[in-house]
Design a protein around this motif. Sequence first.
Motif, PDB file in Angstrom:
ATOM      1  N   UNK A   1     -31.953  93.157 -55.038  1.00 47.18           N
ATOM      2  CA  UNK A   1     -32.877  93.947 -54.224  1.00 47.18           C
ATOM      3  C   UNK A   1     -34.239  93.272 -54.020  1.00 47.18           C
ATOM      4  N   UNK A   2     -34.561  92.262 -54.818  1.00 47.34           N
ATOM      5  CA  UNK A   2     -35.887  91.660 -54.706  1.00 47.34           C
ATOM      6  C   UNK A   2     -35.851  90.338 -53.930  1.00 47.34           C
ATOM      7  N   UNK A   3     -36.716  90.228 -52.925  1.00 45.91           N
ATOM      8  CA  UNK A   3     -36.756  89.027 -52.073  1.00 45.91           C
ATOM      9  C   UNK A   3     -36.996  87.764 -52.904  1.00 45.91           C
ATOM     10  N   UNK A   4     -37.960  87.818 -53.815  1.00 44.70           N
ATOM     11  CA  UNK A   4     -38.341  86.621 -54.571  1.00 44.70           C
ATOM     12  C   UNK A   4     -37.209  86.136 -55.468  1.00 44.70           C
TER      13      UNK A   4
ATOM     14  N   UNK B   1     -34.693  84.424 -53.239  1.00 51.17           N
ATOM     15  CA  UNK B   1     -35.239  83.126 -52.847  1.00 51.17           C
ATOM     16  C   UNK B   1     -35.051  82.091 -53.960  1.00 51.17           C
ATOM     17  N   UNK B   2     -35.347  82.489 -55.186  1.00 53.04           N
ATOM     18  CA  UNK B   2     -35.208  81.573 -56.323  1.00 53.04           C
ATOM     19  C   UNK B   2     -33.742  81.206 -56.539  1.00 53.04           C
TER      20      UNK B   2
ATOM     21  N   UNK C   1     -33.897  88.904 -44.458  1.00 45.38           N
ATOM     22  CA  UNK C   1     -35.294  88.596 -44.795  1.00 45.38           C
ATOM     23  C   UNK C   1     -35.609  87.164 -44.357  1.00 45.38           C
ATOM     24  N   UNK C   2     -36.588  87.000 -43.451  1.00 44.69           N
ATOM     25  CA  UNK C   2     -36.847  85.670 -42.885  1.00 44.69           C
ATOM     26  C   UNK C   2     -37.049  84.559 -43.917  1.00 44.69           C
ATOM     27  N   UNK C   3     -37.789  84.824 -44.961  1.00 44.40           N
ATOM     28  CA  UNK C   3     -38.100  83.745 -45.897  1.00 44.40           C
ATOM     29  C   UNK C   3     -36.833  83.243 -46.595  1.00 44.40           C
TER      30      UNK C   3
ATOM     31  N   UNK D   1     -34.701  81.238 -43.976  1.00 48.57           N
ATOM     32  CA  UNK D   1     -35.192  79.873 -43.811  1.00 48.57           C
ATOM     33  C   UNK D   1     -34.782  78.998 -45.001  1.00 48.57           C
ATOM     34  N   UNK D   2     -34.862  79.546 -46.206  1.00 47.31           N
ATOM     35  CA  UNK D   2     -34.456  78.771 -47.384  1.00 47.31           C
ATOM     36  C   UNK D   2     -32.986  78.357 -47.269  1.00 47.31           C
TER      37      UNK D   2
ATOM     38  N   UNK E   1     -36.406  86.740 -36.173  1.00 48.22           N
ATOM     39  CA  UNK E   1     -37.783  86.245 -36.214  1.00 48.22           C
ATOM     40  C   UNK E   1     -37.875  84.855 -35.565  1.00 48.22           C
TER      41      UNK E   1
ATOM     42  N   UNK F   1     -39.784  82.319 -36.071  1.00 54.46           N
ATOM     43  CA  UNK F   1     -39.874  81.213 -37.027  1.00 54.46           C
ATOM     44  C   UNK F   1     -38.499  80.808 -37.537  1.00 54.46           C
ATOM     45  N   UNK F   2     -37.660  81.806 -37.777  1.00 55.72           N
ATOM     46  CA  UNK F   2     -36.304  81.547 -38.271  1.00 55.72           C
ATOM     47  C   UNK F   2     -35.479  80.857 -37.187  1.00 55.72           C
TER      48      UNK F   2
ATOM     49  N   UNK G   1     -36.360  77.301 -36.889  1.00 60.26           N
ATOM     50  CA  UNK G   1     -35.829  76.568 -38.025  1.00 60.26           C
ATOM     51  C   UNK G   1     -34.343  76.286 -37.838  1.00 60.26           C
TER      52      UNK G   1
ATOM     53  N   UNK H   1     -41.982  99.224 -52.468  1.00 64.95           N
ATOM     54  CA  UNK H   1     -41.370  98.549 -51.323  1.00 64.95           C
ATOM     55  C   UNK H   1     -41.648  99.355 -50.069  1.00 64.95           C
TER      56      UNK H   1
ATOM     57  N   UNK I   1     -43.411  94.697 -52.525  1.00 64.04           N
ATOM     58  CA  UNK I   1     -42.867  94.090 -51.315  1.00 64.04           C
ATOM     59  C   UNK I   1     -43.430  94.832 -50.119  1.00 64.04           C
TER      60      UNK I   1
ATOM     61  N   UNK J   1     -44.384  90.078 -59.344  1.00 63.67           N
ATOM     62  CA  UNK J   1     -43.423  89.488 -58.414  1.00 63.67           C
ATOM     63  C   UNK J   1     -43.740  90.131 -57.067  1.00 63.67           C
TER      64      UNK J   1
ATOM     65  N   UNK K   1     -44.067  89.820 -45.746  1.00 63.56           N
ATOM     66  CA  UNK K   1     -43.523  89.043 -44.632  1.00 63.56           C
ATOM     67  C   UNK K   1     -44.675  88.416 -43.839  1.00 63.56           C
TER      68      UNK K   1
ATOM     69  N   UNK L   1     -43.455  85.355 -59.384  1.00 64.16           N
ATOM     70  CA  UNK L   1     -43.144  84.748 -58.098  1.00 64.16           C
ATOM     71  C   UNK L   1     -43.980  85.410 -57.007  1.00 64.16           C
TER      72      UNK L   1
ATOM     73  N   UNK M   1     -44.531  85.237 -52.758  1.00 63.34           N
ATOM     74  CA  UNK M   1     -44.033  84.628 -51.537  1.00 63.34           C
ATOM     75  C   UNK M   1     -44.490  85.395 -50.315  1.00 63.34           C
TER      76      UNK M   1
ATOM     77  N   UNK N   1     -44.149  84.870 -45.769  1.00 70.55           N
ATOM     78  CA  UNK N   1     -43.632  84.004 -44.717  1.00 70.55           C
ATOM     79  C   UNK N   1     -44.796  83.425 -43.906  1.00 70.55           C
TER      80      UNK N   1
ATOM     81  N   UNK O   1     -44.322  75.693 -52.873  1.00 72.78           N
ATOM     82  CA  UNK O   1     -43.737  75.205 -51.637  1.00 72.78           C
ATOM     83  C   UNK O   1     -44.461  75.797 -50.438  1.00 72.78           C
TER      84      UNK O   1
ATOM     85  N   UNK P   1     -43.511  80.806 -59.247  1.00 75.35           N
ATOM     86  CA  UNK P   1     -43.179  80.245 -57.945  1.00 75.35           C
ATOM     87  C   UNK P   1     -44.135  80.724 -56.871  1.00 75.35           C
TER      88      UNK P   1
ATOM     89  N   UNK Q   1     -44.410  79.739 -45.866  1.00 79.25           N
ATOM     90  CA  UNK Q   1     -44.027  78.775 -44.847  1.00 79.25           C
ATOM     91  C   UNK Q   1     -45.198  78.394 -43.974  1.00 79.25           C
TER      92      UNK Q   1
END
Lengths: 261, 281
Positions: free
Chosen positions: A175-178, A181-182, A213-215, A218-219, A246, A248-249, A252, B134, B153, B169, B173, B191, B193, B195, B214, B268, B272
Amino acid sequence: MNCEQAKTQMLGGTIPGENQGEEFAAHLASCETCRNESSRIGALWQSLDLLPVEEPSGKVRERFYEMLGAYRQGQASVTMPVKQAWPRMIWQVAAAAALLAVGLGIGYGVHEDRSRPELVQLREEVASMRQLVALSLMQQQSASDRLRGVSWSYQVEPSDEEVMKQLVTTVNHDPNVNVRLAAVDALRPFTGSPATHLMARNAVIEALPKQTTPIVQVALIDFLAELKERNAAPELRRLVSDPDIDSGVRKRAEWALERMQ
Amino acid sequence: MMKRIVVGMGLAVLAAAQPQPGAEGRQQLTMHFRDPSMPRKLVVEGGTGSLTIRGYQGQDAIIEYTGREISGANGRGPGRRNEPPAGMHRIGESRGLDITEEDNTVRVNSQGIFGGTARDMVIQVPAQTSVNVKTMFGGSMTIENISGDIEAENFNGQVTITNASGSVVAHSMNGKILVSLDRVAPDKSMSFSTFNGDIDVTLPADTKARFKMRTDFGEIYTDFDVKMEANAAPVVEESKDKSGKSRRRVRVDGTQTGTINGGGPEMQFTTFNGRILIHKK
């Protein structure tokens, strides 16, 4: 597999002649007590791991010299009669010798060649412990713990299918974006191992359409470009032409398609 | 066993049609955490306004919001048990603000489509509460004085976390991630992050960590003494564009790693289109 055997397995023991992984999983699925027990042991490993490493403060040095000074003073004023001191010294010498022997034994054992079965077993146990820690952390409630599980996965053998599968599940369903991503990054080592690279590559291709989720998209796109994974081209083209995605996506994805040519 | 407070749909629409400014429109309600000796958790989902979560010295969750009137569905008031009848389960509910408590977790849900949103919500919880927030269409999000684990989030707005002393964490977006930690829980992975936004994180000077950073179109700045690890060599790519002209592009593989104070749990930073700033406190 019965409860007793399952418990042995949880504690790191082995049962001869059993297909342990599957049987164990099947037993866990059917037995709530063992399932609880298994997650309890997982949590135990985890909390053991959480214990902070004690670090000496700057005062320790000061206090040591203070103590040493006091000890010397004490020595100067009270001279222990030699007769009384003897038995204690013998014990001390004996203990030191015993410790030396043990130390040498360990050193010898560690330098011993790799074919010795106990050592192979030890190594396997360490590997399975790492696997256990990575797997159990990746299923925790807190995202911070799951992130730790993902970092632990870098310490298992890249041929470890179970950990790889858990990472794929994390990429697709966490459920968590981060955390997702990891987990994408953590799949990299698995694409380099002969045992898992096909599975890992396919998992990355299949993960892309599931992501919104865009990020993370992209990964995954970067990863596919890096792998020059042409089987992903149809999905990349779909992303490029989908106006709901998106911008940006989409850019990419276009870049990745170019790079694969 | 569950407590539930529902702000009904009809009232929500009414309130949306007649926004009540000032103190009149401000509602407050309190939800108990069942067992103060056990870890507490706050989960917030949805909402279109700004959201502030603040740690305080008390024991309860205090939820304050504008533009709604509280009413129990079917006359149930705050704090009343709302169990499904025996042998049945709930398949639908009135759209609005839904607040529940179960196993020491207080859940605030304002996912409704029509006016099912509480504007400018402020939630106070004991500082030692884990927070999981969220929102999809929310504005800015602020979390202050929390010493538990924070998961945040946001889609469009900025995420601001100040005086945190547990773990963070966070993702946005399109917004910036602005975080300041007074203390870092040992052995917690973190973490950050975004976009399209910047990441701006302040850490105590003695933090032990391994940074994984990154950014594709931004820069990284810090006043920490970061011991960089060997990173992948730049990749030179040759490709042909649509007209057949060949193009060359040099790309440093995104991720850079380095340690501070001898290294520690992983932190982390991923963006982008933004910059990464890591300040020493």
